[in-house]
Write an enzyme that holds these catalytic residues in place. Structure first.
Site, PDB file in Angstrom:
ATOM      1  CB  SER A  86      -5.822   1.618  -5.717  1.00  0.00           C
ATOM      2  OG  SER A  86      -4.785   1.065  -4.961  1.00  0.00           O
ATOM      3  CG  HIS A  90      -0.543  -1.740  -3.271  1.00  0.00           C
ATOM      4  ND1 HIS A  90      -1.840  -1.307  -3.107  1.00  0.00           N
ATOM      5  CD2 HIS A  90      -0.044  -1.046  -4.311  1.00  0.00           C
ATOM      6  CE1 HIS A  90      -2.115  -0.385  -4.024  1.00  0.00           C
ATOM      7  NE2 HIS A  90      -1.050  -0.207  -4.774  1.00  0.00           N
TER       8      HIS A  90
END
Length: 161
Positions: free
Chosen positions: A127, A16
């Site tokens: 994630s 990210h």
């Protein structure tokens, strides 16, 4: 140019961070937008996820962190953004993001989606992998930004002292 990078960021990973920094090279402002996903039950509470991202991004003036309780298309319209950023790790991501881009364009015809390919060194990160490693008390240093690990180790591992 203003780019919105939406996601659940549960938690905020090095992948990210990499996409956010690449977007910041293309835009005057990048908003990392914590958007709700009705299909996902978050592992980390919103306050913790925001803290992780703010820690990782605190040195970058042109990157902001915000939340969106409603539709991305509404936030996009209200914020007068120019594009939405999405990252692609593989062909599965491409198929999903293509359909999401079409839905968002139906809701807001001016909404353009920009797709950036993940770098090979971060294309394996997710994630969900970070959450699995955290649950098993495994080393998160290969997937979570150093600043986040240093500042939020207890929250990431959900340790009790």
């Amino acid at each position: 140019m203003k780019i919105i990078y939406p996601g659940s960021f549960d938690p905020f990973t090095k992948a990210h961070l990499e996409l956010t920094l690449r977007a910041a090279q293309l835009a005057d402002e990048v908003v990392v937008l914590f958007a709700e996903n009705a299909n996902k039950e978050p592992y980390y509470p919103l306050a913790e996820r925001l803290a992780f991202a703010r820690t990782a991004l605190s040195n970058y003036d042109k990157i902001k962190v915000d939340t969106c309780p409603g539709l991305l298309a509404d936030y996009f319209r209200d914020s007068q953004a120019d594009a939405v950023l999405r990252g692609l790790r593989n062909t599965n991501d491409l198929l999903y993001e293509q359909s999401m881009a079409e839905v968002n364009r139906l809701l807001c015809p001016s909404l353009e989606t920009v797709l950036l390919l993940s770098r090979p060194e971060s294309s394996w990160m997710s994630s969900s992998l970070a959450r699995e490693l955290a649950e098993r008390q495994a080393d998160l240093s290969s997937i979570i930004p150093e600043r986040v690990l240093a500042a939020h180790r207890q929250e990431l591992y959900k340790l009790n002292n």
